[in-house]
Design a protein around this motif. Structure first.
Motif, short mmCIF file in Angstrom:
data_model
loop_
_atom_site.label_atom_id
_atom_site.label_comp_id
_atom_site.label_asym_id
_atom_site.label_seq_id
_atom_site.Cartn_x
_atom_site.Cartn_y
_atom_site.Cartn_z
N ILE A 106 0.80 -1.27 -0.05
CA ILE A 106 -0.03 0.15 -0.02
C ILE A 106 0.79 1.35 -0.10
N THR A 107 0.93 1.98 -1.17
CA THR A 107 1.84 3.17 -1.39
C THR A 107 1.11 4.56 -1.44
N ASN A 108 1.42 5.38 -0.95
CA ASN A 108 0.93 6.80 -1.02
C ASN A 108 -0.66 6.99 -0.70
N PRO A 109 -0.78 6.11 0.80
CA PRO A 109 -2.20 6.30 1.23
C PRO A 109 -2.41 7.78 1.63
N GLY A 110 -3.49 8.15 1.88
CA GLY A 110 -3.76 9.48 2.55
C GLY A 110 -3.68 9.46 4.00
N GLN A 111 -4.47 9.32 4.83
CA GLN A 111 -4.30 9.20 6.48
C GLN A 111 -4.21 7.98 6.72
N TYR B 113 3.35 2.40 3.19
CA TYR B 113 4.45 3.43 3.23
C TYR B 113 3.97 4.60 2.33
N GLY B 114 4.78 5.95 2.53
CA GLY B 114 4.31 6.91 1.70
C GLY B 114 3.48 7.60 1.93
N PHE B 115 2.69 7.68 3.12
CA PHE B 115 1.66 8.62 3.44
C PHE B 115 1.66 10.10 2.91
N ARG B 116 0.77 10.57 2.36
CA ARG B 116 0.74 11.80 1.79
C ARG B 116 -0.11 13.12 2.73
N SER B 117 -0.81 12.40 3.71
CA SER B 117 -1.59 13.40 4.61
C SER B 117 -0.50 14.04 5.53
N THR B 118 -0.72 15.59 5.79
CA THR B 118 0.17 16.04 6.66
C THR B 118 -0.50 16.34 8.18
N SER B 119 -1.55 15.65 8.40
CA SER B 119 -2.15 15.53 9.65
C SER B 119 -1.67 14.15 10.16
N THR B 120 -1.99 13.72 11.24
CA THR B 120 -1.96 12.37 11.85
C THR B 120 -2.04 11.54 11.02
N VAL B 121 -1.40 10.33 10.99
CA VAL B 121 -1.49 9.21 10.01
C VAL B 121 -1.62 7.93 10.94
N SER C 271 -11.38 -9.88 17.74
CA SER C 271 -11.07 -10.98 17.19
C SER C 271 -10.26 -10.90 15.85
N VAL C 272 -9.20 -10.05 15.72
CA VAL C 272 -8.27 -9.98 14.67
C VAL C 272 -6.63 -10.14 15.20
N ARG C 273 -6.15 -11.02 14.16
CA ARG C 273 -4.69 -11.32 14.56
C ARG C 273 -3.95 -10.16 13.60
N ILE C 274 -2.96 -9.46 14.08
CA ILE C 274 -2.11 -8.46 13.37
C ILE C 274 -0.78 -8.89 13.29
N TYR C 275 -0.02 -9.63 12.26
CA TYR C 275 1.37 -9.95 12.62
C TYR C 275 2.05 -9.67 11.16
N HIS C 276 3.55 -9.55 11.31
CA HIS C 276 4.42 -9.44 10.05
C HIS C 276 4.07 -8.36 9.24
N ASN C 277 3.62 -7.26 9.58
CA ASN C 277 3.25 -5.99 8.59
C ASN C 277 4.51 -5.08 8.73
N SER C 278 4.74 -4.26 7.71
CA SER C 278 5.92 -3.17 7.77
C SER C 278 5.33 -1.92 7.49
N ILE C 279 5.28 -1.24 8.49
CA ILE C 279 4.65 0.16 8.38
C ILE C 279 5.69 1.49 8.64
N ASN C 280 5.91 2.28 7.43
CA ASN C 280 6.80 3.41 7.73
C ASN C 280 5.94 4.60 7.67
N LEU C 281 5.82 5.36 8.97
CA LEU C 281 4.86 6.55 9.15
C LEU C 281 5.51 7.91 8.73
N ASN C 282 6.87 7.75 8.03
CA ASN C 282 7.54 8.91 7.81
C ASN C 282 6.93 9.57 6.48
#
Length: 69
Positions: free
Chosen positions: A11-16, A40-48, A58-69
């Protein structure tokens, strides 16, 4: 089961929000999964948010790579 799976996405260039899930109430013993995604590659200038969930269980979340810069 009646769960969902979000997996193996780039997922590249999402908004928020990279991934946003709201109102996903499930019953039973199965789990939904959010696995092996790259966000990665967030476009929003507010909180992302890499992964944002509201009223979700009941959601399992694992092995995701997230770059908030």
């Amino acid at each position: 089961g009646n769960g969902f799976e979000i997996s193996a996405n780039e997922i590249t260039n999402p908004g928020q929000y990279g991934i946003q899930i709201t109102s996903s109430a499930k019953t039973g013993t199965d789990f939904s999964q959010i696995v092996n995604n790259e966000i990665y590659g967030f476009r929003s200038t507010s909180t992302v948010y890499g992964i944002y969930m509201s009223s979700v269980n009941s959601v399992r979340i694992y092995h995701n790579s997230i770059n908030l810069n």
